[in-house]
Scaffold this motif. Sequence first.
Motif, PDB file in Angstrom:
ATOM      1  N   ASP A 178       0.861  -1.191   0.000  1.00 16.43           N
ATOM      2  CA  ASP A 178       0.000   0.000   0.000  1.00 16.43           C
ATOM      3  C   ASP A 178       0.898   1.242   0.000  1.00 16.43           C
ATOM      4  O   ASP A 178       1.096   1.893   1.022  1.00 16.43           O
ATOM      5  N   LEU A 179       1.438   1.560  -1.174  1.00 20.54           N
ATOM      6  CA  LEU A 179       2.390   2.661  -1.277  1.00 20.54           C
ATOM      7  C   LEU A 179       1.727   4.009  -1.024  1.00 20.54           C
ATOM      8  O   LEU A 179       2.364   4.936  -0.532  1.00 20.54           O
ATOM      9  N   PRO A 192       4.017   8.461   2.091  1.00 21.13           N
ATOM     10  CA  PRO A 192       4.215   9.702   2.836  1.00 21.13           C
ATOM     11  C   PRO A 192       4.869   9.496   4.199  1.00 21.13           C
ATOM     12  O   PRO A 192       5.585  10.386   4.678  1.00 21.13           O
ATOM     13  N   LEU A 193       4.663   8.347   4.837  1.00 22.86           N
ATOM     14  CA  LEU A 193       5.320   8.077   6.119  1.00 22.86           C
ATOM     15  C   LEU A 193       6.835   8.012   5.942  1.00 22.86           C
ATOM     16  O   LEU A 193       7.597   8.567   6.748  1.00 22.86           O
ATOM     17  N   ILE A 194       7.263   7.343   4.875  1.00 17.00           N
ATOM     18  CA  ILE A 194       8.702   7.215   4.622  1.00 17.00           C
ATOM     19  C   ILE A 194       9.270   8.538   4.126  1.00 17.00           C
ATOM     20  O   ILE A 194      10.361   8.956   4.553  1.00 17.00           O
ATOM     21  N   GLU A 195       8.546   9.201   3.226  1.00 15.23           N
ATOM     22  CA  GLU A 195       9.031  10.482   2.685  1.00 15.23           C
ATOM     23  C   GLU A 195       9.388  11.462   3.790  1.00 15.23           C
ATOM     24  O   GLU A 195      10.402  12.167   3.704  1.00 15.23           O
ATOM     25  N   HIS A 196       8.566  11.520   4.826  1.00 14.30           N
ATOM     26  CA  HIS A 196       8.735  12.529   5.879  1.00 14.30           C
ATOM     27  C   HIS A 196       9.446  11.987   7.116  1.00 14.30           C
ATOM     28  O   HIS A 196       9.503  12.682   8.132  1.00 14.30           O
ATOM     29  N   ASP A 197      10.014  10.785   7.052  1.00 11.44           N
ATOM     30  CA  ASP A 197      10.715  10.232   8.206  1.00 11.44           C
ATOM     31  C   ASP A 197      11.947  11.095   8.528  1.00 11.44           C
ATOM     32  O   ASP A 197      12.645  11.548   7.614  1.00 11.44           O
ATOM     33  N   PRO A 198      12.237  11.326   9.811  1.00  7.80           N
ATOM     34  CA  PRO A 198      13.405  12.143  10.180  1.00  7.80           C
ATOM     35  C   PRO A 198      14.731  11.602   9.670  1.00  7.80           C
ATOM     36  O   PRO A 198      15.728  12.334   9.650  1.00  7.80           O
ATOM     37  N   LEU A 199      14.772  10.328   9.262  1.00  3.30           N
ATOM     38  CA  LEU A 199      16.003   9.779   8.689  1.00  3.30           C
ATOM     39  C   LEU A 199      16.418  10.537   7.435  1.00  3.30           C
ATOM     40  O   LEU A 199      17.594  10.549   7.074  1.00  3.30           O
ATOM     41  N   PHE A 200      15.448  11.194   6.770  1.00  2.00           N
ATOM     42  CA  PHE A 200      15.703  11.866   5.494  1.00  2.00           C
ATOM     43  C   PHE A 200      15.519  13.374   5.662  1.00  2.00           C
ATOM     44  O   PHE A 200      14.398  13.885   5.542  1.00  2.00           O
ATOM     45  N   ARG A 221       8.418  12.568  -3.628  1.00  2.00           N
ATOM     46  CA  ARG A 221       8.298  13.592  -2.593  1.00  2.00           C
ATOM     47  C   ARG A 221       7.714  14.856  -3.225  1.00  2.00           C
ATOM     48  O   ARG A 221       8.131  15.292  -4.301  1.00  2.00           O
ATOM     49  N   GLY A 222       6.719  15.387  -2.549  1.00  2.00           N
ATOM     50  CA  GLY A 222       6.106  16.620  -3.021  1.00  2.00           C
ATOM     51  C   GLY A 222       5.088  16.441  -4.127  1.00  2.00           C
ATOM     52  O   GLY A 222       4.443  17.412  -4.519  1.00  2.00           O
ATOM     53  N   ALA A 223       4.930  15.218  -4.641  1.00  2.00           N
ATOM     54  CA  ALA A 223       3.980  14.985  -5.733  1.00  2.00           C
ATOM     55  C   ALA A 223       3.089  13.784  -5.494  1.00  2.00           C
ATOM     56  O   ALA A 223       2.002  13.702  -6.042  1.00  2.00           O
TER      57      ALA A 223
END
Length: 268
Positions: free
Chosen positions: A162-163, A168-176, A200-202
Amino acid sequence: MRFAFHKMHGLGNDFVVVDARVTAFPVDAALARGIADRHRGIGCDQLILLEPARDADLTMRIFNADGSEVEACGNATRCVAALVGGDVAIATAGGLLHASAAGGGANVDMGGPRFDWDGIPLAYAMDTLTMPVGWEGLAQPAAVNVGNPHVIFFVPDLDAVDLARLGPLIEHDPLFPQRINVNVAQMLAPDHIRLAVWERGAGLTRACGTGACATAVAAIRRGLASGPLTVTLPGGPLVIDWVPGGRILMRGPATHVFSGEADTDAFR
């Protein structure tokens, strides 16, 4: 301000392209969001702005649908090459790209990938070939910077992921610290990858050229594939070639849909 634009797409990843090499076109995040809005604007995944360049034929600036400016976009690079025609050197925030129009699309030299953790960038040091991290069922991705940052997860069944929820959870993770593009890939054969991308952003897009490049590179580094290989996205296939230590080559279509004019006041 009245301006002319071109609507283009690469495998369904769509763009509004504004040629500002002669007349400047000031863009801020609010204007980019307004133009990209699919209900009140022209509608696109990215706004592409062409400007003069000192050491290239032109500069390409890329604004995501959320108004953020990013470093690179492979599909947009093909579209710009097809629009301009011939061979073109394109300056981007992610580096200098060389492209040539060819048969309804373009060939692009995307440059060399980066694998160092602080070049992705990540928040702290770790192995970027097999990262010791995970988000629910997605684990141990590879990380590659191909002008912009990507993580790539190899899974046995792409349809089971379920991308739209995990992206969005991975995109905004503090790791990045600069956010991240999220790729989920299924190996169909040593020369064929099926891919879905959360940009990201789209968000979910029909295609992502840099994602296809990053995924092909990660697969070759892991010994899962060898180039040239086909990366099939929801919008269609791209052909990617890379030899370790070399530069990434991408080949794929670019489509001009229509040209038009608009006024910036309509998007504010």
